[in-house]
Scaffold this motif. Structure first.
Motif, PDB file in Angstrom:
ATOM      1  N   VAL A 374       0.873  -1.172   0.000  1.00  0.00           N
ATOM      2  CA  VAL A 374       0.000   0.000   0.000  1.00  0.00           C
ATOM      3  C   VAL A 374       0.914   1.227   0.000  1.00  0.00           C
ATOM      4  O   VAL A 374       1.639   1.489   0.957  1.00  0.00           O
ATOM      5  N   MET A 375       0.916   1.958  -1.106  1.00  0.00           N
ATOM      6  CA  MET A 375       1.860   3.057  -1.299  1.00  0.00           C
ATOM      7  C   MET A 375       1.392   4.292  -0.523  1.00  0.00           C
ATOM      8  O   MET A 375       0.339   4.855  -0.806  1.00  0.00           O
ATOM      9  N   GLN A 376       2.203   4.719   0.441  1.00  0.00           N
ATOM     10  CA  GLN A 376       1.866   5.873   1.268  1.00  0.00           C
ATOM     11  C   GLN A 376       2.960   6.931   1.267  1.00  0.00           C
ATOM     12  O   GLN A 376       2.932   7.863   2.080  1.00  0.00           O
ATOM     13  N   GLY A 377       3.908   6.792   0.341  1.00  0.00           N
ATOM     14  CA  GLY A 377       5.042   7.700   0.343  1.00  0.00           C
ATOM     15  C   GLY A 377       4.845   8.933  -0.503  1.00  0.00           C
ATOM     16  O   GLY A 377       3.800   9.138  -1.132  1.00  0.00           O
ATOM     17  N   PRO A 378       5.855   9.788  -0.534  1.00  0.00           N
ATOM     18  CA  PRO A 378       5.770  11.055  -1.265  1.00  0.00           C
ATOM     19  C   PRO A 378       5.657  10.882  -2.771  1.00  0.00           C
ATOM     20  O   PRO A 378       6.084   9.875  -3.348  1.00  0.00           O
ATOM     21  N   VAL A 379       5.064  11.882  -3.387  1.00  0.00           N
ATOM     22  CA  VAL A 379       4.978  11.993  -4.846  1.00  0.00           C
ATOM     23  C   VAL A 379       6.220  12.745  -5.319  1.00  0.00           C
ATOM     24  O   VAL A 379       6.378  13.936  -5.047  1.00  0.00           O
ATOM     25  N   TYR A 380       7.124  12.039  -5.993  1.00  0.00           N
ATOM     26  CA  TYR A 380       8.339  12.703  -6.475  1.00  0.00           C
ATOM     27  C   TYR A 380       8.804  12.033  -7.751  1.00  0.00           C
ATOM     28  O   TYR A 380       8.273  11.008  -8.162  1.00  0.00           O
ATOM     29  N   GLY A 381       9.788  12.661  -8.390  1.00  0.00           N
ATOM     30  CA  GLY A 381      10.236  12.193  -9.701  1.00  0.00           C
ATOM     31  C   GLY A 381       9.542  12.922 -10.839  1.00  0.00           C
ATOM     32  O   GLY A 381       9.554  12.457 -11.978  1.00  0.00           O
ATOM     33  N   LEU A 382       8.935  14.073 -10.539  1.00  0.00           N
ATOM     34  CA  LEU A 382       8.194  14.856 -11.535  1.00  0.00           C
ATOM     35  C   LEU A 382       8.952  16.152 -11.806  1.00  0.00           C
ATOM     36  O   LEU A 382       9.231  16.933 -10.884  1.00  0.00           O
ATOM     37  N   ASP A 383       9.257  16.399 -13.056  1.00  0.00           N
ATOM     38  CA  ASP A 383      10.106  17.530 -13.421  1.00  0.00           C
ATOM     39  C   ASP A 383       9.424  18.869 -13.163  1.00  0.00           C
ATOM     40  O   ASP A 383       8.266  19.072 -13.554  1.00  0.00           O
ATOM     41  N   PRO A 384      10.121  19.826 -12.517  1.00  0.00           N
ATOM     42  CA  PRO A 384       9.503  21.117 -12.184  1.00  0.00           C
ATOM     43  C   PRO A 384       9.398  22.083 -13.354  1.00  0.00           C
ATOM     44  O   PRO A 384       8.741  23.120 -13.229  1.00  0.00           O
ATOM     45  N   THR A 385      10.023  21.764 -14.495  1.00  0.00           N
ATOM     46  CA  THR A 385       9.987  22.699 -15.631  1.00  0.00           C
ATOM     47  C   THR A 385       8.850  22.417 -16.599  1.00  0.00           C
ATOM     48  O   THR A 385       8.683  23.135 -17.581  1.00  0.00           O
ATOM     49  N   VAL A 386       8.070  21.398 -16.332  1.00  0.00           N
ATOM     50  CA  VAL A 386       6.960  21.049 -17.225  1.00  0.00           C
ATOM     51  C   VAL A 386       5.951  22.180 -17.271  1.00  0.00           C
ATOM     52  O   VAL A 386       5.619  22.794 -16.254  1.00  0.00           O
ATOM     53  N   ASP A 387       5.442  22.462 -18.478  1.00  0.00           N
ATOM     54  CA  ASP A 387       4.386  23.458 -18.630  1.00  0.00           C
ATOM     55  C   ASP A 387       3.475  23.043 -19.783  1.00  0.00           C
ATOM     56  O   ASP A 387       3.620  21.945 -20.333  1.00  0.00           O
ATOM     57  N   ALA A 388       2.554  23.919 -20.135  1.00  0.00           N
ATOM     58  CA  ALA A 388       1.553  23.563 -21.142  1.00  0.00           C
ATOM     59  C   ALA A 388       2.145  23.352 -22.523  1.00  0.00           C
ATOM     60  O   ALA A 388       1.497  22.741 -23.380  1.00  0.00           O
ATOM     61  N   THR A 389       3.360  23.829 -22.759  1.00  0.00           N
ATOM     62  CA  THR A 389       3.982  23.609 -24.069  1.00  0.00           C
ATOM     63  C   THR A 389       4.590  22.220 -24.202  1.00  0.00           C
ATOM     64  O   THR A 389       4.854  21.760 -25.310  1.00  0.00           O
ATOM     65  N   THR A 390       4.813  21.556 -23.072  1.00  0.00           N
ATOM     66  CA  THR A 390       5.441  20.229 -23.115  1.00  0.00           C
ATOM     67  C   THR A 390       4.509  19.112 -22.661  1.00  0.00           C
ATOM     68  O   THR A 390       4.766  17.943 -22.959  1.00  0.00           O
ATOM     69  N   ALA A 391       3.440  19.445 -21.939  1.00  0.00           N
ATOM     70  CA  ALA A 391       2.509  18.418 -21.468  1.00  0.00           C
ATOM     71  C   ALA A 391       1.090  18.958 -21.481  1.00  0.00           C
ATOM     72  O   ALA A 391       0.841  20.086 -21.024  1.00  0.00           O
ATOM     73  N   ALA A 392       0.175  18.152 -22.008  1.00  0.00           N
ATOM     74  CA  ALA A 392      -1.239  18.532 -21.983  1.00  0.00           C
ATOM     75  C   ALA A 392      -1.825  18.379 -20.586  1.00  0.00           C
ATOM     76  O   ALA A 392      -2.918  18.878 -20.309  1.00  0.00           O
ATOM     77  N   GLY A 393      -1.094  17.700 -19.707  1.00  0.00           N
ATOM     78  CA  GLY A 393      -1.538  17.502 -18.340  1.00  0.00           C
ATOM     79  C   GLY A 393      -0.935  16.253 -17.766  1.00  0.00           C
ATOM     80  O   GLY A 393      -0.099  15.575 -18.386  1.00  0.00           O
ATOM     81  N   ILE A 394      -1.363  15.927 -16.552  1.00  0.00           N
ATOM     82  CA  ILE A 394      -0.915  14.711 -15.884  1.00  0.00           C
ATOM     83  C   ILE A 394      -2.083  14.139 -15.112  1.00  0.00           C
ATOM     84  O   ILE A 394      -2.848  14.870 -14.468  1.00  0.00           O
ATOM     85  N   VAL A 395      -2.251  12.809 -15.214  1.00  0.00           N
ATOM     86  CA  VAL A 395      -3.257  12.116 -14.420  1.00  0.00           C
ATOM     87  C   VAL A 395      -2.578  10.976 -13.682  1.00  0.00           C
ATOM     88  O   VAL A 395      -1.670  10.322 -14.208  1.00  0.00           O
TER      89      VAL A 395
END
Length: 576
Positions: A374-395
């Motif tokens: 049961v995963m209860q740890g932090p959400v990490y490994g996501l690049d801070p420079t992502v924006d609307a020009t590089t990603a339509a979103g994240i789910v």
């Protein structure tokens, strides 16, 4: 990845007094990348999730014991905001029609509160921020200007295993709205009316009624309910199947659905043909989406959704979609692997081929490949420079444990709204307090030792441990041993406690095992052979205990390996 020498073995004469350096007892393991960020100890104002783009706090608060009197408000008021018909602080909420979608401004002064949203979503988000400025009868005074970085932010119920219950989905809609998530994709792999064998058939009446209720709940919380179909296992690519698919979309439209997705993941054979997939999506865009007029653009999950097997050449399906797929259609991507970090490199790879920003399907905290976790740890490994020009979103693709997934979903919301300001560790700390405010410390003590998958997409766990001190390890194990009882006694979120319960039981048992190992390491030298044998036997897990632990594991990265290494050392020490 770096090596960690966790503590145990090799030194056959070692005993564990309080100041013993346990790193002399060694097992070598490979650690995942560490958690990023740091806990914020002091803030200028209340913590707000997701983190606003710009927030200025005066440092003052004002009494709102009489509540708010609504001057104007075109959207629903969150329940946590107290409203009175007269005599309260004036609250004005308006939609300006100007600014980025979902953007808003909020001004909380001693005299009044004003929220201006670019659209209805923005007005609703402004109220969700206002809710978090309230502490009891006090309102923090602030000026906030805010907008989301990514267009689609949400959850895809796309895991294998037991689909969520209706009640848990309804709860999620409110949770998503509170955290400014705007996309819920309904696509549980084990729903036979979403996938084979019944994707062509209508939902049974009772299930259809629940879906209608869920669509309404999503709309109230400014979440787009996106119904996905997974026809690729047995699609025939003929007129009959096209008509069946349009018919199923029409049935869902009649239930209130206005957004649709087609999933072609995890299939082979005729259904995996990218030319057929593109042709179908383009035709549906022309003949269903455009003709309805109020249906959002389609989303697709391609068969080649990961860099692990996607053909990178111009002959590959991704490049084919880039050349032929209608530009309004968003395309899912899971990264370099099925479960992997969101990096600029992986987005550049996919974006240049599909010729649009990819929609990132992040397989976290999903555990359908490791259901004993049961995963209860932090959400990490996501690049801070992502924006609307590089990603339509994240789910986020969550676990089959809906309530236990919310801590991760809280932080995914934080990241998706404002990647540049995202602080993984602090967001995790806030998520735990949000989920269990009555016993956040106990929840943290448990959660920090329930982060690793043991296989595949491994995550850091038990990073607070010092393996250089038996004293500090013992103290942490005493806290872990006590945490389950505290959680069971104090937590008001009973649905979360029920989901965590078997892992809480194992956490308590694991802590006791590690304490027992430390005791025997410290005192074994003074025992007779019979006493030592009895203590060692008591410390050794029975077959039933190993089976129970195998079904609901915690502490897989450091704690259980420490215990196993201790047993081996204790056995070899006595033999010598």
């Amino acid at each position: 990845m770096k090596k960690l020498i966790i503590s145990l073995l090799m030194a056959t004469a070692l005993t564990a007094s309080a100041d013993t350096d346990l790193s002399a007892l060694t097992d070598t393991i490979r650690l995942p990348r560490p958690v990023s960020g740091a806990r914020i100890e002091s803030r200028p104002g209340p913590a707000i999730n997701p983190t606003p783009k710009s927030a200025r706090f005066s440092g003052s608060t004002v009494d709102i014991g009489r509540g708010f009197t609504i001057a104007s408000c075109p959207v629903a008021i969150p329940r946590a905001i107290p409203v009175v018909t007269e005599g309260g602080m004036p609250l004005s909420v308006t939609v300006t029609g100007e600014g980025a979608p979902g953007s808003y401004s909020l001004s909380a002064t001693p005299e009044r509160v004003t929220v201006e949203g670019a659209d209805a979503d923005g007005a609703f988000y402004g109220l969700q921020t206002l809710r978090q400025l309230i502490d009891g009868n006090r309102l923090a005074l602030a000026e906030i200007a805010d907008e989301p970085a990514l267009a689609r932010r949400g959850v895809v119920e796309g895991f294998y295993g037991n689909p969520w219950s209706h009640a848990k989905r309804m709860s999620l809609m409110e949770f998503m709205g509170a955290n400014k998530l705007n996309a819920y994709l309904y696509g549980p792999k084990d729903d036979p009316y979403h996938s084979s064998p019944n994707w062509r058939k209508p939902y049974p009446e009772a299930q259809a009624a629940e879906l209608r209720e869920l669509v309404d709940a999503a709309r109230r919380n400014h979440v787009r309910f996106i119904w996905a179909i997974h026809p690729g296992r047995d699609i025939r690519w003929d007129k009959a199947d096209y008509d069946s698919l349009v018919g199923k979309f029409s049935m869902m439209y009649d239930l209130g659905v206005r957004d649709f997705a087609l999933f072609f993941d995890d299939i082979e054979g005729a259904g995996a043909n990218p030319e057929r997939q593109a042709e179908l999506l383009n035709r549906l865009t022309r003949e269903f989406v455009a003709r309805k007029g109020d249906v959002g653009s389609l989303i697709m999950c391609p068969t080649d959704y990961s860099g692990l097997w996607a053909n990178p050449t111009e002959r590959g399906s991704l490049a084919y979609f880039g050349r032929t797929l209608d530009k309004s259609i968003d395309v899912f991507w899971t990264g370099d692997f099925v479960c992997s970090d969101l990096t600029p490199k992986t987005l550049e790879f996919v974006d240049t081929r599909i010729r649009r920003p990819a929609l990132y399907w992040w397989n976290f905290p999903v555990t359908d490949y490791a259901r004993h976790i049961v995963m209860q740890g932090p959400v990490y490994g996501l690049d801070p420079t992502v924006d609307a020009t590089t990603a339509a979103g994240i789910v986020s693709n969550p676990m089959e444990h809906a309530e236990a997934s919310k801590a991760a979903i809280y932080s995914v919301a934080d990241y998706a709204w404002n990647p540049a300001a995202y602080n993984a560790l602090d967001s995790w700390e806030r998520a735990l307090a949000d989920m269990m405010p009555e016993c956040a410390d106990a929840y943290r003590t448990f959660a920090i030792h329930s982060c690793d998958t043991e296989t595949g997409y491994r995550r850091d766990e038990s990073w607070n441990l010092s393996m250089r001190s038996a004293d500090s390890l013992r103290a942490e194990m005493e806290r872990l041993k006590a945490a389950p009882a505290t959680i069971r006694r104090l937590a008001s979120n009973r649905a979360l406690v029920d989901e965590l319960d078997p892992w809480l039981t194992q956490a308590e048992a694991l802590a006791a095992r590690v304490i027992g190992a430390l005791d025997l390491l410290e005192n074994g030298g003074s025992m007779t052979d019979a006493e030592y044998a009895e203590a060692y036997a008591a410390l050794t897990m029975t077959e039933a205990e190993r089976e129970a632990y195998a079904a609901h594991k915690v502490g897989t990265l450091r704690l259980q390996p420490f215990y196993e290494a201790a047993l081996r050392h204790l056995a070899s020490r006595r033999k010598n």
